[in-house]
Design a protein around this motif. Structure first.
Motif, PDB file in Angstrom:
ATOM      1  N   PRO B 161      26.915  42.680  31.013  1.00  0.00           N
ATOM      2  CA  PRO B 161      26.692  42.729  32.504  1.00  0.00           C
ATOM      3  C   PRO B 161      27.288  41.508  33.316  1.00  0.00           C
ATOM      4  CG  PRO B 161      24.573  43.288  31.242  1.00  0.00           C
ATOM      5  CD  PRO B 161      25.730  42.742  30.324  1.00  0.00           C
ATOM      6  N   VAL B 162      27.418  40.250  32.392  1.00  0.00           N
ATOM      7  CA  VAL B 162      28.226  39.332  33.206  1.00  0.00           C
ATOM      8  C   VAL B 162      29.402  39.934  33.721  1.00  0.00           C
ATOM      9  CG1 VAL B 162      29.495  37.069  33.002  1.00  0.00           C
ATOM     10  CG2 VAL B 162      27.190  37.484  31.754  1.00  0.00           C
ATOM     11  N   ALA B 163      30.050  40.604  32.988  1.00  0.00           N
ATOM     12  CA  ALA B 163      31.683  41.248  33.480  1.00  0.00           C
ATOM     13  C   ALA B 163      31.430  42.339  34.705  1.00  0.00           C
ATOM     14  CB  ALA B 163      32.341  41.621  32.496  1.00  0.00           C
ATOM     15  N   THR B 164      30.250  43.094  34.233  1.00  0.00           N
ATOM     16  CA  THR B 164      30.335  44.412  35.365  1.00  0.00           C
ATOM     17  C   THR B 164      29.742  43.954  36.650  1.00  0.00           C
ATOM     18  OG1 THR B 164      28.057  44.739  34.585  1.00  0.00           O
ATOM     19  CG2 THR B 164      29.662  45.902  33.210  1.00  0.00           C
ATOM     20  N   ILE B 165      28.892  42.870  36.827  1.00  0.00           N
ATOM     21  CA  ILE B 165      28.191  42.303  37.901  1.00  0.00           C
ATOM     22  C   ILE B 165      29.415  41.567  38.884  1.00  0.00           C
ATOM     23  CG2 ILE B 165      26.781  41.096  38.990  1.00  0.00           C
ATOM     24  CD1 ILE B 165      24.638  42.391  37.016  1.00  0.00           C
ATOM     25  N   ARG B 167      32.592  42.098  38.395  1.00  0.00           N
ATOM     26  CA  ARG B 167      33.397  42.981  39.013  1.00  0.00           C
ATOM     27  C   ARG B 167      32.889  43.750  40.470  1.00  0.00           C
ATOM     28  NH1 ARG B 167      37.657  46.014  36.802  1.00  0.00           N
ATOM     29  NH2 ARG B 167      37.838  43.989  35.478  1.00  0.00           N
ATOM     30  N   GLU B 168      31.704  43.825  40.522  1.00  0.00           N
ATOM     31  CA  GLU B 168      31.098  44.167  41.884  1.00  0.00           C
ATOM     32  C   GLU B 168      31.270  43.275  42.956  1.00  0.00           C
ATOM     33  OE1 GLU B 168      26.883  45.228  41.561  1.00  0.00           O
ATOM     34  OE2 GLU B 168      27.143  45.863  39.657  1.00  0.00           O
ATOM     35  N   TRP B 169      31.268  41.880  42.610  1.00  0.00           N
ATOM     36  CA  TRP B 169      31.625  40.885  43.661  1.00  0.00           C
ATOM     37  C   TRP B 169      33.080  41.099  44.012  1.00  0.00           C
ATOM     38  CZ3 TRP B 169      28.146  38.840  46.604  1.00  0.00           C
ATOM     39  CH2 TRP B 169      27.238  38.412  46.239  1.00  0.00           C
ATOM     40  N   ALA B 170      33.891  41.334  42.734  1.00  0.00           N
ATOM     41  CA  ALA B 170      35.494  41.170  43.150  1.00  0.00           C
ATOM     42  C   ALA B 170      35.832  42.357  43.988  1.00  0.00           C
ATOM     43  CB  ALA B 170      36.065  41.509  41.789  1.00  0.00           C
ATOM     44  N   ALA B 171      34.833  43.562  43.914  1.00  0.00           N
ATOM     45  CA  ALA B 171      35.405  44.607  44.684  1.00  0.00           C
ATOM     46  C   ALA B 171      35.341  44.462  46.070  1.00  0.00           C
ATOM     47  CB  ALA B 171      34.476  45.807  44.448  1.00  0.00           C
ATOM     48  N   LYS B 172      34.701  43.259  46.433  1.00  0.00           N
ATOM     49  CA  LYS B 172      34.510  42.944  47.993  1.00  0.00           C
ATOM     50  C   LYS B 172      35.596  42.116  48.393  1.00  0.00           C
ATOM     51  CE  LYS B 172      29.678  43.339  47.582  1.00  0.00           C
ATOM     52  NZ  LYS B 172      29.262  44.430  48.562  1.00  0.00           N
ATOM     53  N   ASN B 173      36.419  41.489  47.585  1.00  0.00           N
ATOM     54  CA  ASN B 173      37.418  40.507  47.803  1.00  0.00           C
ATOM     55  C   ASN B 173      38.899  40.933  47.567  1.00  0.00           C
ATOM     56  OD1 ASN B 173      38.896  38.223  47.687  1.00  0.00           O
ATOM     57  ND2 ASN B 173      37.694  37.203  46.368  1.00  0.00           N
ATOM     58  N   PRO B 174      39.727  41.155  48.672  1.00  0.00           N
ATOM     59  CA  PRO B 174      41.015  41.996  48.655  1.00  0.00           C
ATOM     60  C   PRO B 174      41.811  41.220  47.849  1.00  0.00           C
ATOM     61  CG  PRO B 174      40.129  41.670  50.924  1.00  0.00           C
ATOM     62  CD  PRO B 174      39.055  40.930  50.110  1.00  0.00           C
ATOM     63  N   ALA B 176      41.249  39.664  44.972  1.00  0.00           N
ATOM     64  CA  ALA B 176      40.981  39.831  43.591  1.00  0.00           C
ATOM     65  C   ALA B 176      41.997  40.401  42.817  1.00  0.00           C
ATOM     66  CB  ALA B 176      39.580  40.191  43.446  1.00  0.00           C
ATOM     67  N   SER B 177      41.975  40.182  41.583  1.00  0.00           N
ATOM     68  CA  SER B 177      42.967  40.773  40.594  1.00  0.00           C
ATOM     69  C   SER B 177      42.780  42.113  40.330  1.00  0.00           C
ATOM     70  CB  SER B 177      43.264  39.927  39.354  1.00  0.00           C
ATOM     71  OG  SER B 177      43.925  38.728  39.770  1.00  0.00           O
ATOM     72  N   PHE B 178      41.340  42.260  39.647  1.00  0.00           N
ATOM     73  CA  PHE B 178      40.675  43.529  39.382  1.00  0.00           C
ATOM     74  C   PHE B 178      39.434  44.090  40.480  1.00  0.00           C
ATOM     75  CE2 PHE B 178      42.397  42.333  35.226  1.00  0.00           C
ATOM     76  CZ  PHE B 178      43.525  43.226  35.297  1.00  0.00           C
ATOM     77  N   LYS B 179      39.542  45.284  40.768  1.00  0.00           N
ATOM     78  CA  LYS B 179      38.601  45.648  41.962  1.00  0.00           C
ATOM     79  C   LYS B 179      37.600  46.807  41.259  1.00  0.00           C
ATOM     80  CE  LYS B 179      41.191  43.895  45.616  1.00  0.00           C
ATOM     81  NZ  LYS B 179      42.319  43.880  45.084  1.00  0.00           N
ATOM     82  N   ASP B 180      38.342  47.548  40.415  1.00  0.00           N
ATOM     83  CA  ASP B 180      37.569  48.587  39.938  1.00  0.00           C
ATOM     84  C   ASP B 180      36.179  48.569  39.279  1.00  0.00           C
ATOM     85  OD1 ASP B 180      39.767  50.089  41.142  1.00  0.00           O
ATOM     86  OD2 ASP B 180      40.911  50.419  39.171  1.00  0.00           O
TER      87      ASP B 180
END
Lengths: 135, 386
Positions: B161-165, B167-174, B176-180
């Protein structure tokens, strides 16, 4: 396969590598506070005393933690291998590899007893690897 | 250091991030530095102090045409920049310099003008770790974690969950390298790198850089950007060899650095609105949350899984402790010494301009690690004027 990356002893660590070559796992301990320690140095890291001695350790310990490297370093061959830390009976921890044991999570159980298995690499260098104590 | 006596008045990352094959390491330092100077409305001749890691402060000063009265080359790995901020705050208070530039640049992916991994065979790491097949951070930083998991009755999937959550933050960041979106299964089924760590539990490898400019709080009011004040700082180091950590379930450097930062800031955990914990690998936020005192030993994985650090989702509000809001080293970027990017995100949050802005955030804790649990630095920021 390129030759395995080997240590280059310094004056402060020579007794350790000479010991491995001669089939002895040598640790140091402080004669003032009795602390056993590793890696080698000519003073006690706990109390700072220079009054320390080298002694022959039991060569036994337990598997403390490890990872199984799936992308072998070129000098380590082609198969995944465990990079392990053994907690010695005398207290210090030491990095090592585990031999005579499948390199799998099922076979490598934390806290399993281990004993030193010396592996000669050159006329000067023998590495202190560890094997399951029952093996 | 007196809290809020020094402020960040310039902050920027490199113009591009990710894959930058046409810029060398020193070029990345310079690009970030020029962006930070533009942010602060300064020229190289206005800078009288420099600090950097990876390259020498001499190279940096000469390349940018700076003649400093203060130079800090502290190089203890990815948290070096936290230590630079701490030292700069002390130096500004002591009158060693007025305007200090801290830079980072690393060609982690493209390797343009960068050096390799490894230690001299006569060094302690060369004698007592390298012979056993360690091959960089994924096989070293990860070594203590099985002991941590066993001690607290946890399993490798508890790190997912460290990685999955994040990634949720990254999805909000244009940027970020990975957003899916990622699921726990995605994390667990990814390529195994060093059991029990899959690829998605390991940080990215990218190119980039960042820079900060600090000055006294008194002068900070006259700069174009909202000042971000240094409220508290801490640092410590433990061991150059991960196999010699005193306790495989907790970082002594984290504990000492964090405690010092909270003490000097004069605040408690309930005062924190935003948190950055350097995440080179998925276990680091667990150690960080516990060693900084946000969670009891062994409870950080559950704390994250229960979404206490997560952004809002499916109509439900976000957690009470937003963590690694840029996506972190796991999803945003990681050039090698990620501490600078954690600091940049804390500064953005305190300025109120982060892509995933935490509404009303007033205090941010930014905690870094150097080497393989070798070193640590903690900076606490505030946007409340003194």
């Amino acid at each position: 396969m390129p030759p395995r990356m080997l240590p280059e002893p310094t004056p402060e660590t020579r007794h350790f590598w000479d010991g491995c070559r001669d089939g002895e796992l040598r640790l140091q301990r402080c004669t003032a506070c009795a602390e056993s320690y590793f890696p080698p140095r000519p003073f006690c890291p706990k109390c700072g005393s220079r009054d320390v001695e080298v002694y022959k350790a039991s060569g036994t310990g337990v598997l403390w933690s490890y990872v199984i490297n799936q992308r072998p370093r070129p000098d380590m061959g082609t198969e995944p291998y465990a990079i392990a830390v053994v907690k010695l009976a005398e207290g210090p921890t030491m990095m090592t590899n585990i031999v005579d044991c499948p390199q799998t999570p099922e076979a490598l159980q934390l806290d399993m007893p281990l004993k030193v298995a010396f592996a000669k690499q050159s006329d000067e260098i023998t590495l202190p690897l560890f094997a399951p104590a029952g093996a | 250091m007196k809290p809020k006596s020094v402020a960040v008045v310039g902050a920027a990352e490199t113009t591009k991030m990710g894959k930058i094959p046409d810029v060398s390491v020193i070029g990345l330092h310079a690009d970030a530095a020029l962006n930070a100077m533009a942010d602060a409305g300064l020229k190289p001749s206005d800078i009288d102090g420099v600090a950097t890691a990876g390259i020498s402060p001499v190279e940096l000063a000469h390349y940018l045409g700076i003649t400093p009265t203060y130079a800090d080359g502290t190089s203890v790995g990815g948290c070096s920049f936290m230590l630079h901020v701490r030292h700069a705050a002390a130096a500004i208070n002591a009158g060693l310099a007025t305007t200090i530039l801290i830079t980072h640049g690393e060609s982690g992916r493209s390797r343009v003008g960068s050096s390799g991994f490894g230690r001299a065979p006569s060094s302690l790491m060369g004698q007592f770790e390298m012979p056993y097949g360690v091959a960089g951070p994924p096989t070293m930083f990860t070594i203590p974690v099985l002991r941590y998991l066993k001690t607290y009755g946890l399993k490798p999937e508890d790190m997912a969950p460290v990685a999955t959550i994040q990634r949720e933050w990254a999805a909000k960041n244009p940027r970020a390298s990975f957003k899916d979106p990622l699921s726990v299964d995605d994390v667990m089924n990814a390529d195994m790198i060093a059991w029990p760590f899959t690829k998605l539990m390991c940080c990215l490898v990218t190119d980039g850089g960042g820079a900060l400019i600090l000055t006294s709080a008194e002068r900070a009011k006259d700069f174009p950007q909202k000042p971000v004040y240094v409220l508290g700082t801490g640092e410590s180091v433990e061991t150059p060899m991960v196999s010699q950590m005193e306790d495989f379930t907790s970082s002594k450097a984290f504990r000492v650095s964090g405690k010092k930062a909270f003490e000097t800031a004069g605040i408690g955990h309930a005062d924190i609105d935003h948190l950055m914990i350097y995440d080179a690998f998925a276990h680091l936020p667990l150690y960080g949350l516990e060693d900084l005192g946000f969670c009891k030993p062994g409870e950080a994985a559950g704390f994250i899984r229960e979404r206490n650090t997560a952004p809002p989702k499916d109509g439900k509000g976000g957690g009470r402790l937003p963590l690694n809001t840029n996506g972190g080293g796991l999803s945003y970027m990681h050039s090698g010494m990620y501490g600078m990017y954690a600091l940049q995100e804390s500064v953005r949050q305190m300025r109120g301009i982060a892509p995933a802005q935490v509404d009303g955030a007033k205090i941010s804790v930014c905690h870094g690690v150097g080497g393989m649990f070798a070193a640590s630095g903690t900076i606490i920021f505030s946007n409340d004027a003194p």
